[in-house]
Design a protein around this motif. Structure first.
Motif, short mmCIF file in Angstrom:
data_model
loop_
_atom_site.label_atom_id
_atom_site.label_comp_id
_atom_site.label_asym_id
_atom_site.label_seq_id
_atom_site.Cartn_x
_atom_site.Cartn_y
_atom_site.Cartn_z
N CYS A 27 -25.07 16.19 7.55
CA CYS A 27 -24.65 16.32 8.94
C CYS A 27 -25.74 15.85 9.89
O CYS A 27 -25.46 15.33 10.96
N PHE A 78 -22.27 23.07 10.65
CA PHE A 78 -21.26 22.05 10.88
C PHE A 78 -20.24 21.98 9.75
O PHE A 78 -19.05 22.01 9.96
N CYS A 79 -20.73 21.92 8.51
CA CYS A 79 -19.80 21.76 7.38
C CYS A 79 -19.78 22.98 6.47
O CYS A 79 -18.93 23.09 5.60
N CYS A 127 -25.11 25.45 6.71
CA CYS A 127 -24.92 24.41 7.72
C CYS A 127 -23.86 24.87 8.71
O CYS A 127 -22.76 25.29 8.33
N CYS A 172 -27.16 20.47 7.69
CA CYS A 172 -27.62 19.97 6.41
C CYS A 172 -28.02 18.50 6.53
O CYS A 172 -27.82 17.88 7.58
#
Ligand SMILES: [Zn+2]
Length: 54
Positions: A37, A7-8, A5, A34
């Motif tokens: 997110c 983002f995270c 992911c 994911c």
């Protein structure tokens, strides 16, 4: 090859991106998100592809 992911940083095993995950192409780069997110940022992802303000 695992998917990460953007983002995270969560990772998904397997060659195929899980159906609950999503990806977007921003400025020529592919970004993968994911399921969490995707839900959290669904409006941002669907609205504007520019995520620089994140
Ligand atoms: Zn994530």
């Amino acid at each position: 090859m695992a998917h990460t992911c953007d983002f995270c940083g969560r990772q998904a095993d397997g060659d195929v991106l899980p159906l609950t995950w999503s990806f977007a192409v921003e400025n020529g780069r592919t970004r993968i998100y994911c399921d969490q997110c995707t839900r959290t940022n669904a409006r941002s992802i669907e609205g504007r592809l520019d995520s620089d303000w994140w």
